[in-house]
Enzyme design. Structure first.
Site, PDB file in Angstrom:
ATOM      1  N   GLY A  37       0.837  -1.207   0.000  1.00 24.96           N
ATOM      2  CA  GLY A  37       0.000   0.000   0.000  1.00 24.96           C
ATOM      3  C   GLY A  37       0.870   1.254   0.000  1.00 24.96           C
ATOM      4  O   GLY A  37       2.057   1.201   0.312  1.00 24.96           O
ATOM      5  N   SER A  76      -3.983  -7.417   1.706  1.00 21.48           N
ATOM      6  CA  SER A  76      -3.341  -8.578   1.072  1.00 21.48           C
ATOM      7  C   SER A  76      -2.597  -8.122  -0.170  1.00 21.48           C
ATOM      8  O   SER A  76      -3.104  -7.281  -0.916  1.00 21.48           O
ATOM      9  CB  SER A  76      -4.365  -9.638   0.640  1.00 21.48           C
ATOM     10  N   ASN A 100      -7.225 -12.522  13.378  1.00 16.97           N
ATOM     11  CA  ASN A 100      -7.252 -11.348  14.260  1.00 16.97           C
ATOM     12  C   ASN A 100      -8.481 -10.484  14.000  1.00 16.97           C
ATOM     13  O   ASN A 100      -9.123  -9.998  14.932  1.00 16.97           O
ATOM     14  CB  ASN A 100      -5.980 -10.511  14.074  1.00 16.97           C
ATOM     15  N   GLY A 103     -11.511 -12.188  15.454  1.00 16.27           N
ATOM     16  CA  GLY A 103     -11.508 -12.053  16.919  1.00 16.27           C
ATOM     17  C   GLY A 103     -11.956 -10.666  17.332  1.00 16.27           C
ATOM     18  O   GLY A 103     -12.741 -10.499  18.274  1.00 16.27           O
ATOM     19  N   TYR A 146      -1.610 -17.378  -2.521  1.00 22.68           N
ATOM     20  CA  TYR A 146      -2.735 -16.431  -2.512  1.00 22.68           C
ATOM     21  C   TYR A 146      -4.059 -17.194  -2.512  1.00 22.68           C
ATOM     22  O   TYR A 146      -4.929 -16.965  -1.680  1.00 22.68           O
ATOM     23  CB  TYR A 146      -2.640 -15.542  -3.746  1.00 22.68           C
ATOM     24  N   TYR A 160     -16.441 -18.786  11.943  1.00 19.78           N
ATOM     25  CA  TYR A 160     -16.787 -17.784  12.973  1.00 19.78           C
ATOM     26  C   TYR A 160     -18.262 -17.408  12.873  1.00 19.78           C
ATOM     27  O   TYR A 160     -18.913 -17.150  13.869  1.00 19.78           O
ATOM     28  CB  TYR A 160     -15.913 -16.532  12.826  1.00 19.78           C
ATOM     29  N   THR A 176     -10.309  -6.088 -11.207  1.00 19.66           N
ATOM     30  CA  THR A 176     -10.820  -4.725 -11.036  1.00 19.66           C
ATOM     31  C   THR A 176      -9.714  -3.743 -11.404  1.00 19.66           C
ATOM     32  O   THR A 176      -8.535  -4.033 -11.211  1.00 19.66           O
ATOM     33  CB  THR A 176     -11.266  -4.529  -9.575  1.00 19.66           C
ATOM     34  N   ARG A 187       0.270  -6.285 -12.739  1.00 23.17           N
ATOM     35  CA  ARG A 187      -1.047  -6.561 -13.316  1.00 23.17           C
ATOM     36  C   ARG A 187      -1.120  -6.044 -14.741  1.00 23.17           C
ATOM     37  O   ARG A 187      -0.423  -5.108 -15.109  1.00 23.17           O
ATOM     38  CB  ARG A 187      -2.146  -5.912 -12.472  1.00 23.17           C
TER      39      ARG A 187
END
Ligand code: UDP
Length: 328
Positions: A37, A76, A100, A103, A146, A160, A176, A187
């Site tokens: 990012g 990711s 995480n 949770g 991945y 969950y 996208t 990409r």
């Protein structure tokens, strides 16, 4: 005021989601460890009172003070080149990271949506891909880190939901594109546009007969928000069914950019899916959603973004330093 946590907030999709939730009047808590990012994608939000940013790796314990209404797990790496460079992080964010987040969702009573992917279908033998197709995935190939992380992510999210009663949503995102894609993430769209802008030949992998179906980012964001606000806990494909071969796509980019460069052919990467097209019957029925922005309009907007980049940004081939993040 509702409070939303977005992981992967500085990424391509995460940053557009931050914009959308700010626009819709939410308090946005953005989280990213900045491996793939970029702060540039969200720096315009920093002055806002209802935006905060945590530089944090979600595969480590997440502490968020106060209440949370929604969690969007969008952290990711998301391109084949990234999986090859940082396979362990890719696996960790899709396993420890989602654990995480779940949770946290359970502790806060928050609703959580995960970014899943058409890669759960692997190299599909069913076409177009419907949500009830289980896929054709090579767990030990280059994309396995991945694909299997995302498949595990769906499994633990359903667990969950079923076992702990956490409210969960699963969006399966198909290819996208749009502004803020990383020019050098490998990409196909940023690769072709970057090549055109730098005056290089366009590299088509294989014979270019493989297909993809490209969705403009604003359409995707709308689909994600609708799914999050729906009461449907099972996977929903969100993508644009307009399918095209990679050769045709290269021709479209040549016409769009007016480049005088030609197409050159390179080896097809291992396990590169031969065809991909979402069946969006479910999204239409459950979310009353379908894409609105066609490829010619979406590509124009995306090209305008890439044209606005500086020369340095265009020439940058590897802007991020993986080494300092790689934990063996
Ligand atoms: N591709 C290509 N040239 C490039 C980059 C990608 O021909 O410079 C091809 C790639 O082999 C794949 C398609 O374009 O068949 C889409 O690749 P991308 O990495 O964008 O996403 P994927 O859908 O494979 O995850």
């Amino acid at each position: 005021m509702k409070r939303v946590l977005i992981t992967g907030a500085a990424g391509f999709l995460g940053s557009h989601l931050c914009d959308r939730f700010i626009k819709d009047g939410y308090h946005v808590i953005a989280m990213d460890n900045l491996i793939t990012g970029r702060l540039k994608n969200i720096e315009h939000l920093f002055p806002l009172e209802h935006f905060e940013f945590y530089n944090h790796d979600v595969s480590k314990f997440i502490h968020i003070p106060g209440e949370l209404d929604y969690i969007l797990h969008f952290a990711s790496p998301a391109s084949p080149i990234d999986y090859l460079k940082i396979p362990i992080q890719t696996l960790k964010v899709g396993s420890l990271g989602i654990h995480n987040c779940l949770g946290l969702a359970k502790a806060k009573g928050a609703r959580l949506i995960i970014a899943s992917t058409s890669e759960v279908y692997g190299d599909p033998t069913v076409h177009p891909q419907t949500e009830d197709y289980w896929g054709n995935v090579n767990p030990v190939g280059p994309r396995g880190v991945y694909d299997e992380a995302k498949r595990f992510q769906e499994a633990i999210t359903m667990a969950y939901h079923n076992f702990h009663g956490v409210e969960t949503r699963i969006v399966r995102i198909f290819n996208t594109y749009g502004p803020r894609m990383r020019l050098n993430d490998g990409r196909v769209l940023p690769a072709f546009i970057g090549q055109a802008l730098r005056g290089e030949d366009l590299t088509v992998f294989g014979d270019g007969s493989q297909t993809r179906s490209f969705c403009y980012v604003d359409d995707l964001v709308e689909g994600i928000v609708r799914l999050l606000m729906s009461d449907y806990p099972y996977p929903v494909n969100v993508g644009n069914p307009s399918e095209i071969t990679i050769s045709q796509f290269a021709e479209e980019i040549i016409a769009l950019t007016g480049t005088t460069q030609k197409v050159i052919y390179k080896d097809l990467p291992v396990d590169d899916p031969k065809q991909r097209q979402p069946d969006i019957t479910k999204a239409r029925a459950i979310l009353n959603w379908e894409p609105k922005i066609d490829r010619s309009e979406g590509l124009k907007r995306t090209y305008a973004y890439f044209q606005s980049l500086s020369k340095e940004e265009l020439l940058e081939t590897d802007h991020y330093n993986f080494d300092k993040y790689i934990t063996k």
